[in-house]
Design an enzyme around this catalytic site. Sequence first.
Site, PDB file in Angstrom:
ATOM      1  N   LYS A 279      23.223 -37.062  41.953  1.00 46.89           N
ATOM      2  CA  LYS A 279      24.652 -37.205  41.698  1.00 46.89           C
ATOM      3  C   LYS A 279      25.364 -37.042  43.037  1.00 46.89           C
ATOM      4  O   LYS A 279      24.947 -36.204  43.863  1.00 46.89           O
ATOM      5  CB  LYS A 279      25.064 -36.101  40.716  1.00 46.89           C
ATOM      6  CG  LYS A 279      26.501 -36.136  40.219  1.00 46.89           C
ATOM      7  CD  LYS A 279      26.693 -35.019  39.182  1.00 46.89           C
ATOM      8  CE  LYS A 279      28.109 -34.942  38.639  1.00 46.89           C
ATOM      9  NZ  LYS A 279      28.257 -33.862  37.642  1.00 46.89           N
TER      10      LYS A 279
ATOM     11  N   SER B  95      30.380 -35.649  33.448  1.00 49.27           N
ATOM     12  CA  SER B  95      30.611 -36.355  34.682  1.00 49.27           C
ATOM     13  C   SER B  95      29.355 -36.937  35.338  1.00 49.27           C
ATOM     14  O   SER B  95      29.477 -37.827  36.176  1.00 49.27           O
ATOM     15  CB  SER B  95      31.292 -35.425  35.680  1.00 49.27           C
ATOM     16  OG  SER B  95      30.442 -34.336  36.000  1.00 49.27           O
TER      17      SER B  95
ATOM     18  N   SER C 114      28.531 -31.505  31.629  1.00 44.96           N
ATOM     19  CA  SER C 114      28.407 -32.715  32.456  1.00 44.96           C
ATOM     20  C   SER C 114      26.998 -33.261  32.660  1.00 44.96           C
ATOM     21  O   SER C 114      26.839 -34.360  33.170  1.00 44.96           O
ATOM     22  CB  SER C 114      29.055 -32.493  33.824  1.00 44.96           C
ATOM     23  OG  SER C 114      30.448 -32.648  33.713  1.00 44.96           O
TER      24      SER C 114
END
Lengths: 300, 500
Positions: free
Chosen positions: B84, B159, B183
């Site tokens: 990420k 996210s 997330s």
Amino acid sequence: MTRVTKVMAGATVMVGLEFRCRLATRSKLFSPCPSAIDATPDSQVDAHTLALPGTLPTLNRQAVGLAIRLALALDAEIEPVSRWVRKHYFAPTLAKGYQITQRESPLARGGTIEVAGRALGLTSIYLAEDVGELRAGVVDLSRAGAPLLELAGEPMIMRATAEEASAFLRALQTIIRASRVADIDMPGALRCDAHVSLWPKGQDEPGTHCTIKDVESGPALEQAIAAEVLRQTALLDQGMAVAALTLGYDAADDRLWVCGDHPSATQCCYLPEPDLPPLRIDTAWIERARAELRDPRSLS
Amino acid sequence: MRVAREPLSAWTASETADAVRSGEVSALTVTRAALDRIAAVDPRLHAWTLVDERGALAAARGVDAARARGESLGPLAGVPTGLKDNFVTAGLETTGGSRILQGWIPLRDGFHASRLRAAGAVLLGKLALDEFGMGSSNENTPFTAVRNPWALDFVPGGSSGGSAAAVASRTICFSLGSDSGGSIRQPASLCGIVGLKPTYGRVSRSGLIAFVSSLDQPGPLTRNVRDAALVLGCLAGHDPQDMNTIRAPAPDYLEAVTRGRMHGLAGLRIGVHHEALALPGLDPAVRACFDAALAALTAAGAELLEVSLPHFRHAVPTYYALASALAASNLARFDGARQGLRMTGEDFVRSCTATRSQGFGEEVKRRLLLGTHVMRDPSGLYERATRVQTLIARDYTAAFERCDLLASPTTRLPGFRLGERVHDPVAMYLSDIFVVGANLAGLPAISVPAGFAPAITGRPRLPVGLHLIAPLLAEPTLLRVAAAHEASTAWHLEVPPGVA
């Protein structure tokens, strides 16, 4: 000085002293970055000091040891648990956007600085990280993150002159020298803030205080307080209010100036620092510091 | 051997590492195949924000060379992965999903990139996210919104949406995400894969761009439970760079997976919070998948019981109070003076204001305003939120006196369309209802594939997740139960039609 004495017949001068001692550690309070007090500008900067994303604070135990030692030298009570907070304000000298301090939950409480029969009581003694410096508009982060031990004194009523305040500053310098926690002869090793307010006769409480920041010598402290008393007296004599200001003092010109880069209390906000667990100090740690205080050869 | 008959993209991390270690396939071959697959499917998904072809090929050659020299290879030898884009990576632009950090190329790897490389993993690049982790749909981005591999006009969740879509679309075996309020688990659920959030402090946060410092926890997104255990084993443990990491050594997570697969769940008590299931908004298809998952767990030997979490309904507002305040605190450093975007003004305040106005997106600004309000609130909103957080954590402690694990669906809906919720931030925040509690209480939690909501009018067939929460440091229990569930189902083997 004669005018100050005259003014003080009508009002009591209240002074609160706060001292900031730069602890002589090898590295900064929360990073392995070197932390010499005489470093050249921008020479002591690492990812933490620059507040690069992804960096986290790691506590320097040497700084805690020195803090305990000085607190013991001042006869303060060490708190078994103290906590860290983030003090937020925007300034170019504050890379993270907040300063990590123990302001709300200090490492030690109490303690005194004694001078010729009079004692200045300390309310709290706590660790905080220093901020960077602004030199002719250029930010220098060499000092940012250096360990500071903050010592907050009780407000005191000033006698005839400001000499007493400087006597406490000199006494503290002597104690620091004897406990070997700072390079006390270097510029910036011990800075003093003076909160000055006038308490006119017949009023219930002292007037608004102004803070003179970062005074480093006894004579400068005396002159700065005297100048501030004169300034506030003149305002009150003219029927004007004293506004809460943060001031700097230029000893060479005997001049006070309003300093822009220190936030006022209302501009700051605080949050508990979630990256650092509470600081726990056990008896063994205190006894180690006490031994170091007594015997320089047992220095760790 | 099964793996030899399937394309490389179908191999799990464990299978790939075993094959690379045994010499059945070279790391270079695996890496080339993964890069080819990214080129083939990612133009439809936009999961990758940066693909480092040269670096990946060099890393793969390094693994092969180490093997040729007879060195022993790490547990992730030759396994392609992505991080990420809020993980700090040496030489690779790290933006946190924000315009304000665009152009920042860190000099050093953070903890995660360096641990994964040391384990032999091959880092292919960086994955899309909601800006600084703030969002549940991946739409809070100045770049391109990520698509769900199961239905290209649906969001992948957030996210860690890029991390989930990249694994679900089989461009890589596993990725890392970060989970502050669901997330990792919510996008894993929406993309039909496994997402594990460890106990707070089990995995270091050093090298993760901070969002909610007291809740942030990195973790793996994988296609099966065994890979989640494998990756967690490479990351878990004390790190002197993060003073909140737990000193207890990491147990053998793979052993827990084997136990769950082989020995079932006899004697295990699973708590179900029926009140939460009764709240409005739970999709009937999600409910049906959840009931089927509970049936699978009881068939494996587990016992179900009803639990109560009295402060459950306060979890979402408490989370947003804490998260916004800490976001405002952690993002204060982005003043344009040191890295990323830099707008110039007459003085510091003006340049800083211009940089932040230009650099932050709408949702980030909303949270900064909320957070500053929380911090300055004279009644002590932040302090009160931390007290409610304590009550919520106590609810879980009490529940775990009666059961070993809690189960719920991961999300209330199987997913939503891009653009469907962007104008309703509160509805977006409420989609976190089943997942934020684990963050507030610091507990380990996992989302695993639990079936599909069938296609209905206006909605294609979409994956549904089962959410499990365990007591502090009980990742082995979590993995054991997840593995037992997986052993009796085949949902994790399905391939998204959009990228088949």
